[in-house]
Scaffold this motif. Structure first.
Motif, mmCIF file in Angstrom:
data_model
loop_
_atom_site.group_PDB
_atom_site.id
_atom_site.type_symbol
_atom_site.label_atom_id
_atom_site.label_comp_id
_atom_site.label_asym_id
_atom_site.label_seq_id
_atom_site.Cartn_x
_atom_site.Cartn_y
_atom_site.Cartn_z
ATOM 1 N N ASP A 239 -18.950 -42.349 -15.278
ATOM 2 C CA ASP A 239 -18.205 -41.724 -14.291
ATOM 3 C C ASP A 239 -18.732 -40.707 -13.687
ATOM 4 O O ASP A 239 -18.919 -40.502 -12.565
ATOM 5 N N VAL A 240 -19.464 -39.749 -14.607
ATOM 6 C CA VAL A 240 -19.968 -38.621 -13.798
ATOM 7 C C VAL A 240 -21.229 -38.906 -13.373
ATOM 8 O O VAL A 240 -21.802 -38.204 -12.360
ATOM 9 N N THR A 241 -21.854 -40.059 -13.914
ATOM 10 C CA THR A 241 -23.053 -40.454 -13.092
ATOM 11 C C THR A 241 -22.826 -40.908 -11.794
ATOM 12 O O THR A 241 -23.708 -40.613 -10.830
ATOM 13 N N ALA A 242 -21.893 -41.758 -11.643
ATOM 14 C CA ALA A 242 -21.092 -42.327 -10.352
ATOM 15 C C ALA A 242 -20.970 -40.884 -9.348
ATOM 16 O O ALA A 242 -21.272 -41.114 -8.200
ATOM 17 N N VAL A 243 -20.313 -39.925 -9.781
ATOM 18 C CA VAL A 243 -19.963 -38.802 -8.992
ATOM 19 C C VAL A 243 -21.265 -37.972 -8.666
ATOM 20 O O VAL A 243 -21.186 -37.736 -7.472
ATOM 21 N N CYS A 244 -22.278 -37.809 -9.511
ATOM 22 C CA CYS A 244 -23.491 -37.092 -9.129
ATOM 23 C C CYS A 244 -24.238 -38.066 -7.963
ATOM 24 O O CYS A 244 -24.888 -37.501 -7.014
ATOM 25 N N ILE A 245 -24.195 -39.499 -7.899
ATOM 26 C CA ILE A 245 -25.011 -40.148 -6.855
ATOM 27 C C ILE A 245 -24.079 -40.147 -5.749
ATOM 28 O O ILE A 245 -24.520 -39.863 -4.542
ATOM 29 N N LEU A 246 -22.714 -40.166 -5.782
ATOM 30 C CA LEU A 246 -21.808 -39.949 -4.515
ATOM 31 C C LEU A 246 -22.237 -38.670 -3.967
ATOM 32 O O LEU A 246 -21.851 -38.517 -2.772
ATOM 33 N N GLU A 247 -22.097 -37.568 -4.786
ATOM 34 C CA GLU A 247 -22.382 -36.243 -4.197
ATOM 35 C C GLU A 247 -23.904 -35.853 -3.919
ATOM 36 O O GLU A 247 -24.075 -34.684 -3.438
ATOM 37 N N ALA A 248 -24.766 -36.748 -4.011
ATOM 38 C CA ALA A 248 -26.100 -36.460 -3.820
ATOM 39 C C ALA A 248 -26.327 -35.479 -4.475
ATOM 40 O O ALA A 248 -27.524 -34.638 -4.142
ATOM 41 N N PHE A 249 -25.913 -35.280 -5.660
ATOM 42 C CA PHE A 249 -26.498 -34.116 -6.726
ATOM 43 C C PHE A 249 -26.384 -32.713 -6.051
ATOM 44 O O PHE A 249 -27.305 -31.941 -6.362
ATOM 45 N N GLN A 250 -25.427 -32.730 -5.531
ATOM 46 C CA GLN A 250 -25.065 -31.064 -4.670
ATOM 47 C C GLN A 250 -23.799 -30.423 -5.330
ATOM 48 O O GLN A 250 -23.535 -29.452 -5.062
ATOM 49 N N ASN A 251 -23.387 -31.033 -6.501
ATOM 50 C CA ASN A 251 -22.006 -30.304 -7.113
ATOM 51 C C ASN A 251 -22.818 -29.745 -8.561
ATOM 52 O O ASN A 251 -22.863 -30.747 -9.507
ATOM 53 N N GLN A 252 -22.807 -28.480 -9.031
ATOM 54 C CA GLN A 252 -23.203 -28.021 -10.293
ATOM 55 C C GLN A 252 -22.132 -28.593 -11.223
ATOM 56 O O GLN A 252 -22.550 -28.845 -12.558
ATOM 57 N N GLN A 253 -20.737 -28.738 -10.916
ATOM 58 C CA GLN A 253 -19.905 -28.925 -11.923
ATOM 59 C C GLN A 253 -20.174 -30.253 -12.660
ATOM 60 O O GLN A 253 -19.937 -30.622 -13.874
ATOM 61 N N SER A 254 -20.365 -31.305 -11.741
ATOM 62 C CA SER A 254 -20.505 -32.567 -12.196
ATOM 63 C C SER A 254 -21.950 -32.845 -12.899
ATOM 64 O O SER A 254 -21.996 -33.440 -13.965
ATOM 65 N N MET A 255 -22.841 -31.992 -12.279
ATOM 66 C CA MET A 255 -24.331 -32.208 -13.038
ATOM 67 C C MET A 255 -24.208 -31.624 -14.538
ATOM 68 O O MET A 255 -24.735 -32.013 -15.256
ATOM 69 N N LEU A 256 -23.656 -30.288 -14.700
ATOM 70 C CA LEU A 256 -23.426 -29.778 -15.789
ATOM 71 C C LEU A 256 -22.646 -30.711 -16.902
ATOM 72 O O LEU A 256 -23.243 -30.609 -18.071
ATOM 73 N N LEU A 257 -21.627 -31.241 -16.388
ATOM 74 C CA LEU A 257 -20.950 -32.323 -17.490
ATOM 75 C C LEU A 257 -21.873 -33.196 -17.809
ATOM 76 O O LEU A 257 -21.985 -33.808 -18.964
ATOM 77 N N ALA A 258 -22.671 -34.091 -16.718
ATOM 78 C CA ALA A 258 -23.519 -35.024 -17.217
ATOM 79 C C ALA A 258 -24.377 -34.564 -18.067
ATOM 80 O O ALA A 258 -25.137 -35.152 -19.122
ATOM 81 N N ASP A 259 -25.075 -33.364 -18.037
ATOM 82 C CA ASP A 259 -26.186 -32.546 -18.939
ATOM 83 C C ASP A 259 -25.467 -32.467 -20.149
ATOM 84 O O ASP A 259 -26.230 -33.001 -21.262
ATOM 85 N N LYS A 260 -24.362 -32.126 -20.275
ATOM 86 C CA LYS A 260 -23.728 -31.850 -21.542
ATOM 87 C C LYS A 260 -23.436 -33.131 -22.395
ATOM 88 O O LYS A 260 -23.754 -33.190 -23.366
ATOM 89 N N VAL A 261 -22.914 -33.996 -21.944
ATOM 90 C CA VAL A 261 -22.637 -35.418 -22.323
ATOM 91 C C VAL A 261 -23.862 -36.201 -22.878
ATOM 92 O O VAL A 261 -23.919 -36.688 -24.037
ATOM 93 N N LEU A 262 -25.116 -35.932 -21.920
ATOM 94 C CA LEU A 262 -26.436 -36.794 -22.412
ATOM 95 C C LEU A 262 -26.774 -36.144 -23.541
ATOM 96 O O LEU A 262 -27.384 -36.558 -24.447
#
Length: 638
Positions: A239-262
């Motif tokens: 889910d968070v990968t989809a969000v990152c792609i949809l937001e063109a990697f412009q939202n820190q909050q979603s990128m942080l969550l992806a980083d944390k989970v990975l």
């Protein structure tokens, strides 16, 4: 690229664009990637990311903090040898946090409040009788919107149960064909459930919203957070990968969550895999490079005249010097023959027999345990040698260096420092101690102290080309990052002096190539890598770095891949080559091929930390395949 493998990192020299051995690669890569991305403003899905080999080396943030929770700058890795756990998305966050907030949906964009406005304030609590009568004549959708607005008002007042009742009413009233509105009502109710920490209900409502609107960013992200709370990391990552792609990697909050989970996924999988892994002997080139990083090491020296195997001696009584069961001497003979698989068993015979060379056998066995990635077996042997007061001081110092390096890989810098300092106390004139401690100091951001250790090593062993090259590179990076052009030029002149005085030292050319790449002198950097290959044609890592240079310099993908394929042909145990190939395949959109390459690299990983990083890369690629399958979303490709 001789890239002598230092004990601080037994992983193939990769991530410092000439890879030396200092603390773990993962250690190395994280801050490396973060620093690069802050400057370049690219993300790990972006084709621009491939333009720089420094960023290419880290697809998914690899970091694991040696001491402070971040990773190490690329130059530090470079000097040192080689990761953090990286997670591309996490690195993106690091550079992205400098950006100005760009409005709703970007920047740090919190996604807490429901969508839609609250109903206007009434003079009395609730709507008037007239408004209630008017509502009866409204369309079902308008009535649903009214219920939603009342729910929003309750939500803002933190009356979440009331809000849920209103959103439930809105869902019931909304016509089924009004999918956009209906998805909003489900998402809003999920927001209220989120405030009550009812994670299962959040997932259920967000799933309804996403089914109605597959690219609903708020619902996807809210479901990702709830899935994390439910410890469903795999679906959370998708889910968070989809969000990152949809937001063109412009939202820190979603990128942080992806980083944390990975990172969490990587650690969990590596812990289980590492316990059951089959130890694997690295390539002969790797082993020779590793031992080549020591100059005052008894166990790596050739057999002396009095140490030849019994059958090699004449029959006039010389065998009295050594018993026929000396496993250590047999192990040394196997080393000279590059028959490395038999060394541990022969050393075990010497130890069990409590032979004359027991201390040497313990140290040699521990060294090969480290080389095959079995630190748990290595430590008891190292401990015994260190505590043998009667043993040769050089054996004890060498054991301290190796245990200190092992501690650094395990992210225990304080214990590592203690071991290196103890080695310097008991063997004050051992150049290996200062050389390897210098690398440790670089990992700990203590560059001035590192230079002092390199100077001490050079004083004790003036012909130590490696120490001279590493000192020069440390000074160069200090000047470069400090934006001191005059000192940069002095350092570049220093490289020229090193390769002039030590024309057979591949490390000198390799580090110089890194500096030249920084200075955008790609042609000359390429020449330096060619010199490395000429000196060490069997060093696969050099081909990988030369391939990465082609990508940065000429954007020549075919040539870059050819060189990396050549690296695998030379050494099919070069995990760095498989990792880099996987990273490129991610960029090309060949995700199945990328996953195959990452899995090969995982099977070759020499430490749990390295394995965790590689799992993070693999999981990131797999998440992209699932997002593409479910939502038709794909990041930009080459």
């Amino acid at each position: 690229m001789c890239v002598r493998q230092m004990p601080i990192n037994l992983c193939v020299h990769k991530n410092y664009n000439y890879r030396h051995a200092t603390s773990h690669d993962s250690l190395l890569r994280m801050r490396d990637l973060a620093q690069h991305r802050k400057q370049k403003k690219t993300h790990w899905y972006s084709p621009d990311w491939l333009a720089d080999p420094g960023s290419l080396i880290m697809a998914a943030s690899k970091p694991i903090e040696p001491h402070s929770g971040s990773g190490l700058p690329r130059w530090q890795l470079a000097l040192l040898v080689g990761t953090p756990i990286v997670l591309g998305v996490g690195a993106v966050y690091l550079w992205n946090r400098r950006r100005t907030k760009e409005g709703r949906g970007k920047g740090s964009g919190e996604r807490i409040t429901p969508e839609g406005s609250a109903s206007p304030e009434q003079g009395q609590d609730g709507a008037s009788r007239a408004n209630q009568e008017a509502e009866i004549s409204m369309s079902p959708l308008d009535r649903a919107q009214g219920a939603k607005n009342r729910g929003n008002k309750y939500f803002k007042a933190a009356k979440y149960e009331n809000a849920i009742q209103c959103y439930t009413e809105a869902i019931a009233l909304c016509p089924a064909e009004q999918k956009s509105d209906l998805s909003t009502f489900y998402q809003n109710r999920a927001a209220a459930y989120e405030q009550q920490m009812k994670w299962t209900e959040v997932v259920q409502d967000c799933s309804q919203a996403v089914e109605l609107n597959p690219r609903y960013i708020k619902a996807l992200f809210r479901r990702a957070k709830a899935l994390e709370k439910l410890d469903n990391k795999k679906e959370c990552l998708e889910d968070v990968t989809a969000v990152c792609i949809l937001e063109a990697f412009q939202n820190q909050q979603s990128m942080l969550l992806a980083d944390k989970v990975l990172k969490q996924l990587g650690k969990e999988k590596a812990k289980e895999k590492y316990k059951n892994r089959e130890p694997m002997m690295p390539s002969p080139q790797f082993i020779k490079s590793y031992f080549g990083s020591f100059t005052d090491d008894i166990i790596s020296q050739p057999l002396q005249k009095g140490e030849k195997k019994d059958e090699d001696k004449d029959k006039e009584g010389e065998t009295a010097e050594v018993t026929a069961s000396s496993g250590y001497l047999k192990a040394k003979q196997y080393m000279e023959e590059e028959n490395y698989d038999k060394i541990i068993s022969e050393c075990t015979k010497e130890v069990d027999f409590e032979g004359r060379y027991m201390a040497e056998a313990l140290l040699l066995r521990a060294t090969f345990y480290l080389l095959i990635g079995n630190a748990n077996a290595a430590q008891p042997d190292l401990d015994r040698v260190i505590n043998m007061q009667e043993a040769n001081v050089k054996l004890r110092a060498n054991a301290l260096i190796k245990r200190g390096s092992m501690y650094m890989q395990q992210q225990q810098p304080q214990l590592s420092t203690q071991d290196f300092n103890m080695a310097a106390e008991i063997d004050t004139r051992n150049p290996d101690v200062y050389h390897h401690r210098g690398q440790l100091k670089i990992l700990l951001d203590q560059v001035d102290e590192a230079v002092g250790d390199f100077d001490e090593c050079i004083l004790l062993r003036p012909d130590s080309a490696l120490a001279q090259a590493q000192k020069c590179f440390a000074l160069y990076r200090q000047a470069y990052t400090g934006n001191n052009p005059s000192q940069v030029q002095i350092a570049m002149d220093g490289f020229e002096d090193v390769i002039r005085r030590f024309p057979r030292c591949a490390e000198g050319y390799a580090l110089y190539a890194q500096a030249l790449t920084d200075q955008q002198q790609f042609g000359k950097a390429d020449e330096m890598y060619d010199k490395c290959i000429e000196l060490e044609p069997d060093n696969a890592t050099t081909y990988v770095h030369k391939g990465l240079l082609q990508l940065q310099w000429k954007q020549d993908l075919d040539l870059g891949l050819d060189l990396i394929s050549k690296a695998i042909e030379i050494d099919n145990k070069c995990d760095f080559a498989y990792e880099t190939m996987g990273t490129i395949e991610v960029q090309r959109g060949n995700l199945d091929k990328a996953i195959e390459m990452f899995n090969k690299s995982i099977n070759l990983a020499k430490s749990e930390m390295e394995m965790a990083h590689l799992y993070s890369l693999c999981d990131a690629a797999y998440a992209q395949t699932e997002v593409a399958r479910k939502y038709g979303l794909k990041p930009p490709t080459l």
